[in-house]
Design a protein around this motif. Structure first.
Motif, PDB file in Angstrom:
ATOM      1  N   LEU A 137       0.828  -1.205   0.000  1.00  0.00           N
ATOM      2  CA  LEU A 137       0.000   0.000   0.000  1.00  0.00           C
ATOM      3  C   LEU A 137       0.862   1.256   0.000  1.00  0.00           C
ATOM      4  O   LEU A 137       0.589   2.215  -0.729  1.00  0.00           O
ATOM      5  CB  LEU A 137      -0.938   0.006   1.210  1.00  0.00           C
ATOM      6  N   LEU A 138       1.913   1.267   0.813  1.00  0.00           N
ATOM      7  CA  LEU A 138       2.802   2.429   0.861  1.00  0.00           C
ATOM      8  C   LEU A 138       3.517   2.604  -0.479  1.00  0.00           C
ATOM      9  O   LEU A 138       3.635   3.720  -0.996  1.00  0.00           O
ATOM     10  CB  LEU A 138       3.823   2.268   1.986  1.00  0.00           C
ATOM     11  N   LYS A 139       3.965   1.512  -1.056  1.00  0.00           N
ATOM     12  CA  LYS A 139       4.662   1.584  -2.346  1.00  0.00           C
ATOM     13  C   LYS A 139       3.738   2.140  -3.435  1.00  0.00           C
ATOM     14  O   LYS A 139       4.125   3.016  -4.215  1.00  0.00           O
ATOM     15  CB  LYS A 139       5.183   0.195  -2.739  1.00  0.00           C
ATOM     16  N   MET A 140       2.517   1.662  -3.477  1.00  0.00           N
ATOM     17  CA  MET A 140       1.578   2.129  -4.490  1.00  0.00           C
ATOM     18  C   MET A 140       1.181   3.581  -4.261  1.00  0.00           C
ATOM     19  O   MET A 140       0.987   4.348  -5.210  1.00  0.00           O
ATOM     20  CB  MET A 140       0.342   1.229  -4.507  1.00  0.00           C
ATOM     21  N   ALA A 141       1.078   3.990  -2.977  1.00  0.00           N
ATOM     22  CA  ALA A 141       0.743   5.379  -2.677  1.00  0.00           C
ATOM     23  C   ALA A 141       1.840   6.318  -3.147  1.00  0.00           C
ATOM     24  O   ALA A 141       1.567   7.394  -3.713  1.00  0.00           O
ATOM     25  CB  ALA A 141       0.511   5.540  -1.171  1.00  0.00           C
ATOM     26  N   LEU A 142       3.089   5.925  -2.945  1.00  0.00           N
ATOM     27  CA  LEU A 142       4.209   6.746  -3.406  1.00  0.00           C
ATOM     28  C   LEU A 142       4.235   6.830  -4.925  1.00  0.00           C
ATOM     29  O   LEU A 142       4.505   7.895  -5.494  1.00  0.00           O
ATOM     30  CB  LEU A 142       5.533   6.165  -2.885  1.00  0.00           C
ATOM     31  N   GLU A 143       3.957   5.714  -5.593  1.00  0.00           N
ATOM     32  CA  GLU A 143       3.958   5.697  -7.056  1.00  0.00           C
ATOM     33  C   GLU A 143       2.866   6.586  -7.625  1.00  0.00           C
ATOM     34  O   GLU A 143       3.107   7.411  -8.514  1.00  0.00           O
ATOM     35  CB  GLU A 143       3.777   4.262  -7.557  1.00  0.00           C
ATOM     36  N   ARG A 144       1.669   6.445  -7.116  1.00  0.00           N
ATOM     37  CA  ARG A 144       0.540   7.186  -7.686  1.00  0.00           C
ATOM     38  C   ARG A 144       0.592   8.675  -7.347  1.00  0.00           C
ATOM     39  O   ARG A 144       0.128   9.507  -8.132  1.00  0.00           O
ATOM     40  CB  ARG A 144      -0.774   6.581  -7.204  1.00  0.00           C
ATOM     41  N   ALA A 145       1.152   9.005  -6.198  1.00  0.00           N
ATOM     42  CA  ALA A 145       1.261  10.410  -5.826  1.00  0.00           C
ATOM     43  C   ALA A 145       2.451  11.083  -6.494  1.00  0.00           C
ATOM     44  O   ALA A 145       2.554  12.312  -6.477  1.00  0.00           O
ATOM     45  CB  ALA A 145       1.374  10.538  -4.309  1.00  0.00           C
TER      46      ALA A 145
END
Length: 242
Positions: A124-132
């Protein structure tokens, strides 16, 4: 390769157990100091300045020099330091990568989830960093001091970049100011054109200096050992190359 640290990424009420792995390797060539007359290796002995006795590794501790003298510091003293980030990587802000001065960026590490329960919050943290399209500014403790860091996604992993604190960056006034010279617009345009002509893809995957020096060493029948270098803290500011 083994992890060099373990703890947890902490943001809000979420905690992600993780392990920290070195992301880079030092391929510098380390030369041995030798006796010129017979090529014998030169060894350095550690000697106590008070009694002149040679000291073994087991007899060496750490100390901090004060105005009153040197105070011994033990591992227990360091463990008792009131650092809130002793076993955690605390996220304090999310910022665009462009806001980080490259002068601040130091060592790099990979973070991996530690255990099955850490997989989902890590993802979840990895995807949040990618999308943001942002990096996370963090505070963490490693090697006995609190440090500043940045998290960003690299491939399938989250990478931790050690950042220097702002007061660790020397001002440009610390170096001699360049003498101002006049340049024409034509000269500037020619320089820009030259830069464009030399644009290319990122460098390859090998370290040419290591390969070249090793080849020379083999030709001379000298053994060259590739190892990590030790970086000493500088004293007075001096040029490092000319």
């Amino acid at each position: 390769m083994r992890p060099i640290w373990s703890g947890a990424i902490s943001f809000g009420l979420v905690s992600v157990p993780c392990k920290v792995w070195p992301a880079t390797q030092n391929l510098s060539v380390a030369f041995r100091q030798i006796h010129l007359s017979d090529n014998g290796r030169v060894k350095v002995k550690k000697v106590c300045e008070l009694d002149g006795a040679e000291v073994s590794a087991g007899e060496i501790g750490r100390g901090y020099e004060t105005a009153a003298g040197i105070v011994g510091i033990t591992d227990a003293d360091l463990d008792a330091m009131p650092l809130t980030t002793a076993r955690s990587i605390d996220l304090v802000a999310f910022v665009p990568a462009s806001t980080i001065d490259p002068l601040q960026v130091g060592s790099a590490y990979y973070l991996s989830p530690d255990g099955q329960a850490a997989l989902k919050p890590y993802t979840l943290l990895k995807m949040a960093l990618e999308r943001a399209s942002k990096v996370a500014i963090t505070k963490y403790s490693m090697r006995d001091r609190e440090r500043l860091g940045a998290l960003r996604v690299v491939g399938d992993a989250i990478a931790l970049y050690q950042l220097r604190w702002p007061d660790e960056i020397r001002p440009t006034s610390a170096v001699p100011a360049p003498v101002e010279v006049g340049v024409s617009e034509d000269e500037i345009a020619a320089a820009v054109e030259l830069a464009g002509a030399h644009s290319r893809q990122p460098l390859g995957h090998e370290s040419p200096p290591v390969t070249s020096l090793a080849s020379v060493a083999v030709a001379l029948s000298i053994k060259v050992v590739v190892s990590s270098s030790v970086v000493a803290r500088p004293g007075d500011l001096r040029p490092v190359w000319a």
